[in-house]
Write a protein that holds these residues in place. Structure first.
Motif, mmCIF file in Angstrom:
data_model
loop_
_atom_site.group_PDB
_atom_site.id
_atom_site.type_symbol
_atom_site.label_atom_id
_atom_site.label_comp_id
_atom_site.label_asym_id
_atom_site.label_seq_id
_atom_site.Cartn_x
_atom_site.Cartn_y
_atom_site.Cartn_z
ATOM 1 N N GLU A 91 16.682 22.347 41.892
ATOM 2 C CA GLU A 91 18.039 22.809 42.154
ATOM 3 C C GLU A 91 18.550 22.496 43.554
ATOM 4 O O GLU A 91 19.765 22.461 43.783
ATOM 5 C CB GLU A 91 18.117 24.333 41.957
ATOM 6 C CG GLU A 91 17.851 24.782 40.540
ATOM 7 C CD GLU A 91 17.946 26.285 40.378
ATOM 8 O OE1 GLU A 91 18.499 26.730 39.359
ATOM 9 O OE2 GLU A 91 17.465 27.011 41.278
ATOM 10 N N ILE A 92 17.670 22.305 44.503
ATOM 11 C CA ILE A 92 18.069 22.214 45.908
ATOM 12 C C ILE A 92 17.469 20.957 46.524
ATOM 13 O O ILE A 92 16.255 20.730 46.435
ATOM 14 C CB ILE A 92 17.587 23.462 46.685
ATOM 15 C CG1 ILE A 92 18.212 24.729 46.094
ATOM 16 C CG2 ILE A 92 17.908 23.337 48.174
ATOM 17 C CD1 ILE A 92 17.598 26.010 46.617
ATOM 18 N N SER A 93 18.316 20.164 47.173
ATOM 19 C CA SER A 93 17.806 18.941 47.806
ATOM 20 C C SER A 93 17.540 19.131 49.291
ATOM 21 O O SER A 93 16.673 18.476 49.857
ATOM 22 C CB SER A 93 18.805 17.796 47.616
ATOM 23 O OG SER A 93 19.897 17.914 48.495
ATOM 24 N N GLU A 96 22.392 18.857 51.151
ATOM 25 C CA GLU A 96 23.745 19.330 50.906
ATOM 26 C C GLU A 96 24.506 19.563 52.217
ATOM 27 O O GLU A 96 23.955 20.102 53.180
ATOM 28 C CB GLU A 96 23.729 20.649 50.118
ATOM 29 C CG GLU A 96 23.159 20.548 48.721
ATOM 30 C CD GLU A 96 21.654 20.769 48.665
ATOM 31 O OE1 GLU A 96 21.120 20.945 47.559
ATOM 32 O OE2 GLU A 96 21.002 20.758 49.741
ATOM 33 N N ARG A 104 27.256 24.892 45.415
ATOM 34 C CA ARG A 104 26.050 25.124 44.624
ATOM 35 C C ARG A 104 25.720 26.607 44.559
ATOM 36 O O ARG A 104 25.420 27.149 43.492
ATOM 37 C CB ARG A 104 24.860 24.362 45.243
ATOM 38 C CG ARG A 104 24.923 22.862 45.092
ATOM 39 C CD ARG A 104 24.729 22.409 43.672
ATOM 40 N NE ARG A 104 23.356 22.598 43.217
ATOM 41 C CZ ARG A 104 23.000 22.593 41.929
ATOM 42 N NH1 ARG A 104 23.905 22.460 40.989
ATOM 43 N NH2 ARG A 104 21.743 22.748 41.583
ATOM 44 N N TYR A 121 20.018 19.911 40.112
ATOM 45 C CA TYR A 121 20.891 19.220 41.048
ATOM 46 C C TYR A 121 21.273 17.887 40.420
ATOM 47 O O TYR A 121 20.446 16.988 40.263
ATOM 48 C CB TYR A 121 20.124 19.010 42.350
ATOM 49 C CG TYR A 121 20.848 18.307 43.473
ATOM 50 C CD1 TYR A 121 21.287 19.015 44.582
ATOM 51 C CD2 TYR A 121 21.037 16.925 43.453
ATOM 52 C CE1 TYR A 121 21.912 18.370 45.649
ATOM 53 C CE2 TYR A 121 21.658 16.275 44.507
ATOM 54 C CZ TYR A 121 22.093 16.998 45.602
ATOM 55 O OH TYR A 121 22.706 16.351 46.641
ATOM 56 N N PHE A 142 29.271 17.600 41.852
ATOM 57 C CA PHE A 142 28.195 18.239 41.111
ATOM 58 C C PHE A 142 28.653 18.536 39.684
ATOM 59 O O PHE A 142 29.772 19.001 39.465
ATOM 60 C CB PHE A 142 27.780 19.553 41.775
ATOM 61 C CG PHE A 142 27.007 19.361 43.046
ATOM 62 C CD1 PHE A 142 25.721 18.859 43.027
ATOM 63 C CD2 PHE A 142 27.577 19.689 44.275
ATOM 64 C CE1 PHE A 142 25.011 18.682 44.196
ATOM 65 C CE2 PHE A 142 26.879 19.519 45.452
ATOM 66 C CZ PHE A 142 25.586 19.016 45.416
ATOM 67 N N TYR A 168 17.719 15.901 43.119
ATOM 68 C CA TYR A 168 17.370 16.772 44.237
ATOM 69 C C TYR A 168 16.453 16.089 45.252
ATOM 70 O O TYR A 168 16.330 16.560 46.385
ATOM 71 C CB TYR A 168 16.725 18.064 43.729
ATOM 72 C CG TYR A 168 15.316 17.918 43.210
ATOM 73 C CD1 TYR A 168 14.226 18.264 44.000
ATOM 74 C CD2 TYR A 168 15.063 17.446 41.920
ATOM 75 C CE1 TYR A 168 12.929 18.141 43.533
ATOM 76 C CE2 TYR A 168 13.774 17.326 41.439
ATOM 77 C CZ TYR A 168 12.710 17.667 42.241
ATOM 78 O OH TYR A 168 11.435 17.536 41.769
#
Length: 206
Positions: A91-93, A96, A104, A121, A142, A168
Motif C-alpha cells: 500500500e505504501i511506497s 509519495e 492515499r 498502490y 491513484f 509500491y
C-alpha cells in the motif's frame, strides 16, 4: 502515546472495528521502533516486521502532519501528531508527495478500519484515443487495481493507446497493444497474451 523526546504524539484511530490486542501490538511496535517512525521525514512511510494473529497486516504505516490533517481546526496540535496504522506493504511506497500521501491516507486506505483488506498502490497515467479516456496532463493518478485492469483491457486493438503504471516499489511499466500486450519495464519487455493480463497486473502490484 507520546514519543520519548516528547515532541510528538502518536495517533491510532479505529472506526467501526476494534481489536484490543492488535491496537496494543501496534503501539508496542511503534515504541520499539520509534526512531524509524520519528526520524523519517517522508510524508507517508511504513516500517516492516509487524504481524498479529488473525490479521494480514505486515507493516505499520506512519503519516506526517502535512499529509494527515487529523486536527484541521487546531494547526498547532496537528503539527505535533504522527498518525500510525496497521497496513500492508503493497500500500505504501515512501515516494509519495505530501499531496499524494494525503490522498492515499484520507481517500483510499481507510486506515481506521482494522478489518479492511489491502488497497494496493496503483499509480497510472494513460491515454486511449478510441474511448476518449485518459489522465489529464503529465501527472499520474491513484486508482484501484480493478479500475487499472478495466483500462488495460480497453487498450486491446488500439495501437496508439498506452497505460503507464507504478507500484509500491516505484517500479514502472508501459503497456500497449500490438496484437498482444506489450509490457515494457525498466530492464525488460514482455509479450503477454490477452488471457494473462490480469495475472501479470496482480503479480506486479502485490
Amino acid at each position: 502515546m507520546v514519543s520519548l523526546d516528547r515532541k510528538y504524539a502518536f495517533r491510532l484511530n479505529t472506526m467501526d472495528s476494534y481489536d484490543a490486542g492488535l491496537c496494543r501490538a501496534v503501539l508496542r511496535f511503534v515504541r520499539e521502533r520509534e526512531p524509524d517512525f520519528v526520524g523519517d521525514s517522508r510524508p507517508l512511510a511504513s516500517v516492516a516486521g509487524f504481524s498479529w494473529p488473525g490479521f494480514g497486516f505486515d507493516v505499520i504505516g506512519r503519516v506526517r502532519p502535512e499529509a494527515h490533517r487529523l486536527f484541521p481546526k487546531d494547526p498547532e496540535l496537528n503539527r505535533a501528531v504522527l498518525g500510525i496504522f496497521p497496513a500492508y506493504s503493497m500500500e505504501i511506497s515512501g515516494f509519495e508527495s505530501a499531496a499524494q500521501a494525503a490522498e492515499r491516507f484520507s481517500r483510499m486506505l481507510n486506515p481506521s478500519n482494522l478489518g479492511r483488506g489491502p488497497s494496493p498502490y496503483v499509480l497510472i497515467r494513460f491515454d486511449n484515443p478510441r474511448t476518449g479516456a485518459g489522465t489529464i496532463g503529465d501527472e499520474p493518478v491513484f486508482v484501484s487495481r480493478e479500475y487499472a485492469l478495466h483500462e488495460l483491457g480497453s487498450l486491446e486493438g488500439v495501437r496508439e493507446a498506452y497505460l503507464e503504471l507504478w507500484n509500491y516499489r516505484n517500479e514502472k511499466w508501459r503497456v500497449s497493444w500490438d496484437g498482444d500486450w506489450i509490457v515494457a519495464g525498466s530492464y525488460s519487455e514482455l509479450e503477454i497474451p490477452g488471457s494473462g493480463l490480469s495475472e501479470w497486473l496482480y503479480s506486479v502490484i502485490g
